[in-house]
Motif scaffolding. Structure first.
Motif: not given
Ligand code: FMN
Length: 387
Positions: A213-233
């Motif tokens: 599956g996607l495992a922790a990929s989206v979580r890790d990417i979200t963490t690496a991005l600046p807070d003001s970036a918006e992560v869509l589905e």
């Protein structure tokens, strides 16, 4: 505020049905079920519902992706494909692989699975494609690639990248594509994220995955991005389902609010051409672009074709075609007609190929592609309008 997806959404993508139910990261990538469940539950803690009210257009979209096939040099094609497929056998999903699909799913040969997803996103939403490549390519042997990827993850490495984007400020939306490597994205994706200021940008993850599956990929990417970036589905597509995922990708884009890019919509003026090879007729659609229009004005033409690299048949045009107003490059698929601007040659792709700068899309072969693919020697064609 940053928005991430819920665990439900992660597992609810159409293609997750085939494997997400197992819940586990790919056995081959070590660790097992527990790690993935922990990762997913952490991910659910940062989850919120997703706003789908905005609408996005192609002019400010970047589609950046990492795929193994663009990051390895394959010397022995059969050995590389076999090493990947035997690996899949060991995780018990060999039934998904036979014939052409088997080779495709191995993903060590172009187009990689993530690259294929990127191309469909581009066809629907428009924008610019960018393949993330490392200066030191990975092994084409699956086990050796796994080992290096594991080391890089353990060291939290940031592999050096070959190409860089000079105009990141021009993009509001960044699609970010990657395979699941060891329950997360390849470390090169984090090199990419950290190279640029992605503050305030809308980031849309898409993932080609194995059974994990996607495992922790989206979580890790979200963490690496600046807070003001918006992560869509995000969307995750299981590797054996990649070749039939175009409809699901289009639906996902529609739901997120991406409008069909104007240059890709049906309103574009298209004309039909006929290519005659050895008395056989090939039907072609020519697009409405500056270079394609100039080619149309030159017809009829007699052209000599030769093979180039076992991927395309090429012919040199006597006149230059204009490239002003054309995209910087394109990612050709089988049947695409292109102009390679630096050499001034007309190309018919009979193998899929990677995104290439200065390659301009002119049209597409609608029927008769097998005639071209089967040409072993140089050949002469007549190209004419169908009125
Ligand atoms: C180094 C490496 C590690 C992988 N780790 C995982 C994993 O942990 N979980 C998983 O589901 N798939 C894993 N896979 C499988 C890939 O995610 C899958 O085959 C994907 O479709 C490949 O996409 P690509 O062709 O764009 O590289 C791994 C593949 C490789 C090469």
């Amino acid at each position: 505020m940053r928005k991430a997806v819920s665990i439900l959404l992660l597992c609810s993508t159409l293609f997750a049905l085939s494997a997400c139910g197992t819940g586990g990261a790919e056995e081959s990538a070590g660790g097992g079920l527990k790690d993935t469940q922990e990762a997913l539950s952490e991910e659910s803690e940062i989850s919120e519902n997703i706003a789908k009210t905005e609408s996005y257009t192609g002019s400010n979209i970047l589609i950046a992706y990492f795929t193994w096939a663009d990051n390895t040099n394959v010397e022995d094609k059969d050995a590389a494909v076999q090493s990947a497929l035997s690996h899949y056998d060991s995780v018990g999903d060999s039934a998904d692989y036979d014939g052409v699909d088997a080779t495709t799913s191995a993903s060590v040969l172009p187009p990689g699975n993530t690259a294929q997803m990127a191309e469909w996103i581009w066809q629907r939403a428009g924008g610019d494609l960018f393949s993330i490549t490392v200066t030191e390519p990975y092994f084409s042997d699956y086990d050796e690639c796994l080992d290096r990827a594991a080391d890089e993850k353990a060291e939290n490495a940031r592999p050096e990248l070959v190409n860089h984007i000079d105009n990141m400020d021009d993009y509001d939306v960044v699609f970010l594509g990657f395979p699941n490597w060891w329950y997360t994205a390849p470390m090169a994706v984090f090199s990419f994220i950290e190279e640029y200021d992605l503050s305030g940008k809308t980031v849309v993850p898409f993932c080609a995955r194995g059974t994990g599956g996607l495992a922790a990929s989206v979580r890790d990417i979200t963490t690496a991005l600046p807070d003001s970036a918006e992560v869509l589905e995000p969307i995750g597509v299981y590797r054996a389902d990649i070749t039939s995922a175009e409809t699901a990708i289009n639906e996902w884009l529609d739901n997120l609010g991406f409008v069909v890019a104007e240059t890709n919509s049906e309103s574009v003026k298209e004309r039909k051409l006929r290519m005659i090879v050895d008395g056989q007729k090939i039907s072609i659609t020519l697009y409405d672009t500056p270079a394609a229009n100039a080619l149309y004005d030159m017809l009829p033409l007699d052209l000599n074709f030769e093979d180039f690299n076992g991927i395309e048949k090429i012919s040199y045009l006597s006149q230059e075609l204009p490239t002003e107003g054309e995209p910087d490059g394109c990612d050709p698929a089988v049947g695409d007609l292109c102009l390679y601007a630096p050499w001034g040659n007309f190309s018919i792709f009979y193998q899929d190929f990677q995104y290439s700068d200065s390659l301009i899309m002119l049209g597409h072969i609608d029927s008769g592609m097998d005639v071209i693919s089967e040409m072993e020697e140089d050949f002469r064609v007549t190209l004419e309008r169908v009125d």
